[in-house]
Motif scaffolding. Structure first.
Motif, short mmCIF file in Angstrom:
data_model
loop_
_atom_site.label_atom_id
_atom_site.label_comp_id
_atom_site.label_asym_id
_atom_site.label_seq_id
_atom_site.Cartn_x
_atom_site.Cartn_y
_atom_site.Cartn_z
N SER A 19 51.84 30.12 14.65
CA SER A 19 51.38 29.08 15.55
C SER A 19 50.96 29.72 16.87
N SER A 20 50.35 28.94 17.76
CA SER A 20 49.97 29.47 19.06
C SER A 20 51.19 30.09 19.73
N PRO A 21 51.06 31.29 20.26
CA PRO A 21 52.24 31.96 20.84
C PRO A 21 52.74 31.27 22.10
N ASN A 22 54.04 31.28 22.29
CA ASN A 22 54.62 30.89 23.57
C ASN A 22 54.26 31.95 24.60
N ILE A 23 54.13 31.55 25.86
CA ILE A 23 53.74 32.48 26.91
C ILE A 23 54.66 32.31 28.10
N ILE A 24 55.22 33.41 28.56
CA ILE A 24 56.09 33.40 29.74
C ILE A 24 55.52 34.36 30.79
N VAL A 25 55.28 33.86 31.98
CA VAL A 25 54.96 34.72 33.12
C VAL A 25 56.22 34.80 33.97
N PHE A 26 56.80 35.99 34.04
CA PHE A 26 58.00 36.25 34.83
C PHE A 26 57.53 36.90 36.12
N PHE A 27 57.46 36.10 37.18
CA PHE A 27 56.81 36.51 38.42
C PHE A 27 57.86 36.73 39.51
N VAL A 28 57.83 37.88 40.15
CA VAL A 28 58.82 38.25 41.16
C VAL A 28 58.14 38.31 42.53
N ASP A 29 58.87 37.98 43.56
CA ASP A 29 58.32 37.92 44.92
C ASP A 29 58.70 39.16 45.72
N ASP A 30 57.69 39.82 46.27
CA ASP A 30 57.90 40.98 47.16
C ASP A 30 58.52 42.19 46.47
N MET A 31 58.37 42.31 45.17
CA MET A 31 58.98 43.45 44.47
C MET A 31 58.04 44.65 44.48
N GLY A 32 58.49 45.71 45.11
CA GLY A 32 57.71 46.93 45.18
C GLY A 32 57.72 47.72 43.87
N TRP A 33 56.78 48.59 43.75
CA TRP A 33 56.55 49.46 42.59
C TRP A 33 57.76 50.34 42.28
N GLN A 34 58.58 50.61 43.29
CA GLN A 34 59.73 51.50 43.14
C GLN A 34 61.06 50.77 43.06
N ASP A 35 61.04 49.43 43.13
CA ASP A 35 62.30 48.67 43.19
C ASP A 35 62.87 48.39 41.80
N THR A 36 62.94 49.41 40.97
CA THR A 36 63.35 49.24 39.58
C THR A 36 63.76 50.59 39.00
N SER A 37 64.59 50.54 37.97
CA SER A 37 64.95 51.78 37.27
C SER A 37 63.89 52.18 36.26
N VAL A 38 62.85 51.37 36.10
CA VAL A 38 61.72 51.73 35.24
C VAL A 38 60.70 52.51 36.07
N PRO A 39 60.42 53.75 35.71
CA PRO A 39 59.43 54.52 36.46
C PRO A 39 58.01 54.12 36.09
N PHE A 40 57.20 53.77 37.08
CA PHE A 40 55.80 53.43 36.83
C PHE A 40 54.87 54.57 37.26
N TRP A 41 55.47 55.69 37.57
CA TRP A 41 54.72 56.91 37.92
C TRP A 41 54.89 57.88 36.77
N ASP A 42 54.48 59.12 36.97
CA ASP A 42 54.62 60.13 35.91
C ASP A 42 55.94 60.88 36.01
N LYS A 43 56.85 60.37 36.85
CA LYS A 43 58.17 60.99 36.99
C LYS A 43 59.17 59.95 37.45
#
Length: 507
Positions: A19-43
């Motif tokens: 069936s048509s997929p459910n869709i969730i947008v999980f939107f965060v306010d003021d969250m910087g690129w580095q404010d997480t344990s997930v690296p979004f850079w190459d290191k």
């Protein structure tokens, strides 16, 4: 070519079987690129090691990580772009809207006159002064059989305008969303309020009275209510669209007591520890959402898109403030068109479509969410008031290696903001094409050129060494701005408009 056709055939077949997929947008306010344990850079950086976001890690492991995802420099422009598919330069909501109608949030400037931007935000109704009129994403999805739920921060339009109420925007359910841009308090024991002279705060969060006087943190309250609202469509086997837009991790820095001790014990000062606890509380909400999908056995037919509305707030201790967000190696922060203000942590998961552990370096921007979500939902040729500027990133789900270096991205911030803490954010716009990024400072009428592949921190201005590239980009940039008929500042002392980027390049 045959292999691609076969792959698309498998994808299309998989879609037709569900069936048509459910869709969730999980939107965060003021969250910087580095404010997480997930690296979004190459290191992995020290800041990645600081935060504890295991559910973001799970989402990255099970889905697709975007290393070049962008929003606008501040919140309302990003939110309006997400629900309309229109770039901020085009919809003219270029700064954050006041909760109060017809109030301009631009700070007065000694040199430049303010532009006539859409200070009241988005409106689903035509003819409302100082608004952008468009057809909103939830309204389109609702028309095509989706059950639409809003929970958390809206901030689409000022009070007294149609856009201030998410139900007018197309959501069938609205939980705690209106015209405010941040909460007075995250604490249930304070009723999510901070009374002033005995009167309710302008930013008191509404609609959560059942949690007043309790220890339930705001992030948990809006998550719990959102998931409760999904019980109806899940039971009816109706596809749903959930826009879970957290007030976190915007100020005020109220400690989430469940998580703060670990950060204090790790040596962070109290301010940074409070901020880190807000981050982890947000991540706990993501875990609750994932758990709900697993419990109801609908994870395989649900798409989750994780995104932030702008970069982390950049504070300056020299001005008496205390830094708690750190965007390095990115330059600057919220309100700026440098990378620290616009590059965001973005993740997507769609079991059976996205290969787990995928990474894409292709740049995408916030207005791309609109056409992408309509593609996911299978909505073809919707009737819209507005012209969509975004481009669907659905092809990246199947082939993350796809590259389009000819695409141009635009950021336009003809506004002035003086945050309570941090540097003044002055009039500026930016343009990216491929690895090259051009920044235009209106006040100085100066162009800066950076190669983001080699210089993600925008430390080395290459404009003087590359006049040909500056001229090329400035021409493309100016042509797009003029096509959209953008607002353009005028100098107070001369009455003359700031020169266009291509005029600077020709000097």
């Amino acid at each position: 070519m045959l292999a691609l056709l076969l792959a698309w055939g498998v994808y299309s077949y998989g879609q037709s079987e569900k069936s048509s997929p459910n869709i969730i947008v999980f939107f965060v306010d003021d969250m910087g690129w580095q404010d997480t344990s997930v690296p979004f850079w190459d290191k992995v950086t020290d800041f990645n090691k600081r935060y504890h976001t295991p559910n973001m890690e799970r989402l990255a492991k099970e889905g697709l990580k975007f290393t070049n995802a962008y929003a606008m420099p501040v919140c309302t422009p990003s939110r309006v772009s997400l629900i309309t598919g229109v770039n901020a330069a085009h919809h003219r909501v270029t700064h954050w809207t006041s909760p109060d109608r017809n109030k301009n949030t631009d700070h007065p400037d000694a040199d430049l006159n303010p532009v006539d931007w859409n200070i009241n935000g988005f409106s689903p109704v035509a003819g409302v002064e100082h608004t952008f009129h468009g057809t909103a994403l939830p309204a389109v999805l609702s028309q095509h059989g989706y059950y639409t739920v809003h929970s958390g921060k809206a901030h689409f339009g000022s009070a007294g305008t149609p856009g201030s109420d998410p139900e007018n925007v197309g959501f069938q359910v609205n939980i705690a969303g209106n015209e405010i841009g941040h909460p007075a308090s995250y604490l249930g024991k304070n009723n999510y309020d901070k009374r002033v002279n005995g009167k309710p705060n302008r930013n008191a969060v509404q609609g959560l009275g059942k949690y007043h006087g309790t220890d339930v943190f705001l992030t948990d309250a809006i998550t719990t209510e959102a998931l409760a609202a999904l019980e109806k469509p899940v039971k009816a086997k109706q596809p749903f669209f959930l826009y879970l837009a957290h007030y976190a991790i915007h100020i005020p820095l109220d400690a989430d007591q469940r998580f703060i001790d670990k950060y204090l014990k790790a040596g962070l000062d109290s301010t940074e520890a409070k901020y880190a606890s807000l981050v982890e509380g947000m991540d706990k909400s993501l875990g609750d959402v994932l758990g709900f999908l697993d419990k109801n056995k609908i994870a395989d037919n649900t798409v989750i898109l994780f995104m932030s509305d702008n970069g982390g707030l950049s504070t300056t201790p020299a001005r008496g403030g205390q830094a708690w967000t750190h965007n390095l190696p990115l330059k600057a922060g919220k309100g700026s068109v440098y990378e620290g203000g616009i590059r965001e942590p973005m993740l997507a998961r769609w079991p059976g479509v996205i290969k787990p552990g995928s990474v894409t370096d292709q740049y995408v921007i916030i207005e791309d969410f609109f056409p992408t979500i309509l593609d996911i939902a299978g909505v073809k040729n919707p009737k819209l008031v507005q012209q969509v500027d975004g481009k669907s990133f659905l092809p990246l789900f199947k082939n993350p290696a796809l590259k389009d270096d000819n695409r141009a991205l635009v950021w336009h911030h003809p506004n002035r903001w003086i945050p309570a803490e941090g540097p003044n954010i002055h009039y500026a716009s930016a343009f990216r094409k491929g690895d090259w990024k051009l920044i235009y400072d209106y006040r100085k009428q100066k162009l800066e050129l950076y190669n983001l592949k080699d210089d993600i921190g925008e430390l080395h201005d290459l404009a003087a060494q590359n006049p040909g590239k500056v001229k090329e980009l400035a021409g493309l940039f100016t042509a797009q701005l003029k096509k959209w008929d953008v607002q353009w500042p005028v100098f107070k002392n001369t009455g003359k408009a700031v020169v266009w980027p291509d005029e600077v390049a020709r000097k």
